[in-house]
Design a protein around this motif. Structure first.
Motif, mmCIF file in Angstrom:
data_model
loop_
_atom_site.group_PDB
_atom_site.id
_atom_site.type_symbol
_atom_site.label_atom_id
_atom_site.label_comp_id
_atom_site.label_asym_id
_atom_site.label_seq_id
_atom_site.Cartn_x
_atom_site.Cartn_y
_atom_site.Cartn_z
ATOM 1 N N TYR A 6 -3.774 4.750 -1.332
ATOM 2 C CA TYR A 6 -2.864 4.140 -2.257
ATOM 3 C C TYR A 6 -3.020 2.440 -2.133
ATOM 4 N N LEU A 7 -2.860 2.125 -1.039
ATOM 5 C CA LEU A 7 -2.447 0.718 -0.889
ATOM 6 C C LEU A 7 -4.006 -0.135 -1.120
ATOM 7 N N ALA A 8 -5.103 0.368 -0.505
ATOM 8 C CA ALA A 8 -6.304 -0.103 -0.428
ATOM 9 C C ALA A 8 -6.689 -0.255 -1.871
ATOM 10 N N ARG A 9 -6.396 0.821 -2.822
ATOM 11 C CA ARG A 9 -6.670 0.659 -4.079
ATOM 12 C C ARG A 9 -5.681 0.002 -5.049
ATOM 13 N N TYR A 10 -4.589 -0.621 -4.220
ATOM 14 C CA TYR A 10 -3.760 -1.684 -5.116
ATOM 15 C C TYR A 10 -4.482 -2.886 -4.583
ATOM 16 N N HIS A 11 -5.780 -3.132 -3.887
ATOM 17 C CA HIS A 11 -6.192 -4.209 -3.366
ATOM 18 C C HIS A 11 -5.517 -5.088 -2.385
ATOM 19 N N LEU A 12 -4.632 -4.260 -1.689
ATOM 20 C CA LEU A 12 -4.324 -4.756 -0.331
ATOM 21 C C LEU A 12 -5.184 -4.419 1.104
ATOM 22 N N ARG A 13 -5.206 -5.423 2.026
ATOM 23 C CA ARG A 13 -5.725 -5.092 3.062
ATOM 24 C C ARG A 13 -4.985 -4.344 4.117
ATOM 25 N N ILE A 14 -5.541 -3.180 4.440
ATOM 26 C CA ILE A 14 -4.795 -2.377 5.219
ATOM 27 C C ILE A 14 -5.399 -2.154 6.700
ATOM 28 N N LEU A 15 -4.558 -1.810 7.715
ATOM 29 C CA LEU A 15 -4.879 -1.217 8.844
ATOM 30 C C LEU A 15 -4.266 -0.314 9.237
ATOM 31 N N VAL A 16 -4.687 0.785 9.711
ATOM 32 C CA VAL A 16 -4.082 2.049 10.154
ATOM 33 C C VAL A 16 -4.424 2.162 11.832
ATOM 34 N N ILE A 17 -2.964 2.191 12.251
ATOM 35 C CA ILE A 17 -3.153 2.386 14.036
ATOM 36 C C ILE A 17 -2.772 3.725 14.138
ATOM 37 N N GLU A 18 -3.505 4.468 14.732
ATOM 38 C CA GLU A 18 -3.102 5.954 15.310
ATOM 39 C C GLU A 18 -3.860 6.099 16.809
ATOM 40 N N ASP A 19 -2.834 6.938 17.407
ATOM 41 C CA ASP A 19 -3.004 7.358 18.719
ATOM 42 C C ASP A 19 -3.672 8.732 18.948
ATOM 43 N N GLY A 20 -3.918 9.298 18.040
ATOM 44 C CA GLY A 20 -4.759 10.427 17.780
ATOM 45 C C GLY A 20 -3.752 11.694 18.269
ATOM 46 N N ARG A 21 -2.524 11.559 18.133
ATOM 47 C CA ARG A 21 -1.587 12.761 18.291
ATOM 48 C C ARG A 21 -0.880 13.145 17.216
ATOM 49 N N SER A 22 -1.742 13.319 15.973
ATOM 50 C CA SER A 22 -1.042 13.740 14.845
ATOM 51 C C SER A 22 -0.931 15.365 14.940
ATOM 52 N N ARG A 23 0.232 15.762 14.532
ATOM 53 C CA ARG A 23 0.567 17.133 14.468
ATOM 54 C C ARG A 23 -0.216 17.658 13.481
#
Ligand code: FAD
Length: 299
Positions: A6-23
């Protein structure tokens, strides 16, 4: 991931940080997620969402964020010795289920086979008319066992330790629903083709599936030093737009008290992303920059 799209499609600059422990990554095959009548694995779903986010320019960093600090212009996040600045943060850090004491590889294999399950709302349908055990006790164990009783008449509540924490009311309720009570400690797990066997104080029992009801740890540790509203368990409190008590800090998904379901997390993420976009447009030249002209569509 939903918020990032959603945010990228609002033309905002986005970084997702994740450590690979998603349920979500541990879901063998979700069958209650709308739009996938044949089910989809958590890994496949996350892969599709990531591809969709990357299409719109979302950047990803793998690693564990170790600190979150509020500063004058926004926030800084510590990641692998680096400091990353952001105007706004969305915490979608989830929870970690407490696991029974057992070998981790065996545990993961049992989850992949549906012999250990963590989410009755998600997948109790799959144990309809099968034998099932809940590892737990007290209110939480009793509630989960009673929930499962509407799927099967073969439900057992086994305590994780040498004693149950059951009141007379608990026992009366379990008896009324025809739920068996066994005493732990639960010690040894063996996997069969379509069953799981567990050793306890009263011998060994075999079930189609086991649901650990041992609680979960909320991954809100990044906010420990921030003055934020949270529940006794550590879930972050938010308003109806997913705003926390700190301006610019939002939260969505399991880390917020809720149904602990993907559709709920996605809905909250869409609300949070739109609030972020609108709140930023109030305080920045976002709308002016858009008017000057940035490329639209995938980039
Ligand atoms: C076995 C199982 C089966 C399930 N089945 C279903 C189902 O069929 N249908 C359904 O709707 N739901 C199901 N669920 C629940 C579903 O997985 C969650 O509700 C959903 O994943 C919540 O999304 P979330 O983004 O809040 O958290 P998560 O998916 O857990 O994602 C949290 C993310 O935050 C990251 N993170 C946290 N802290 C940090 C940090 N400090 N630094 C970097 N990254 C961090 C993690 O790496 C992870 O990527 C199931 C859960 C389990 C365990």
């Amino acid at each position: 991931m939903t918020a990032a799209i959603y945010l990228a499609r609002y033309h905002l600059r986005i970084l997702v940080i994740e450590d690979g422990r998603s349920r979500a990554a541990t879901i063998p095959l979700t069958r209650n997620h709308a739009g996938f009548p044949d089910g989809i694995s958590g890994v496949d779903l996350l892969g599709r969402m990531r591809a969709q986010a990357e299409l719109y320019g979302v950047a990803f960093r793998h690693g564990c964020a170790s600190a979150l600090v509020k500063d004058t212009d926004g926030f800084s996040v510590a990641l692998d010795g680096e400091r990353i600045s952001a105007r706004t943060i969305l915490l979608a850090t989830g929870v970690v289920n407490r696991r029974p004491a057992m070998n981790m590889a065996l545990h993961d294999e049992a989850v992949a086979n549906g012999q250990i399950r963590y989410c009755p709302v998600c997948d109790a349908y799959e144990i309809t008319d099968k034998s099932v055990a809940v590892i737990g006790t007290g209110d939480q164990g009793v509630e989960e066992a009673v929930f499962l009783r509407s799927y099967t008449d073969d439900v057992t509540l086994v305590s994780p330790n040498a004693d149950h924490r059951l009141t007379a009311d608990h026992v009366e309720r379990l008896n009324r629903f025809g739920i068996r009570i066994l005493t732990g400690p639960v010690e040894r797990f063996e996997l069969g083709k379509n069953f799981i066997t567990v050793s306890h104080a009263e011998g060994r029992s075999t079930f189609a599936s086991i649901y650990p009801a041992l609680g979960s740890d909320i991954r809100s540790e990044l906010t420990t030093d921030l003055d934020l509203g949270r529940t006794a368990a550590g879930c972050l409190k938010v308003d109806s737009h997913q705003r926390t008590d700190i301006h610019g800090l939002y939260a969505a998904g399991d880390v917020v008290l809720g149904l602990d379901q993907m559709s709920h997390a996605m809905g909250q993420a869409a609300v949070a992303a739109t609030a972020i976009r609108n709140d930023l447009s109030e305080t920045t030249a976002l709308l002016r920059r858009r008017a000057v002209g940035r490329p639209s569509g995938p980039r």
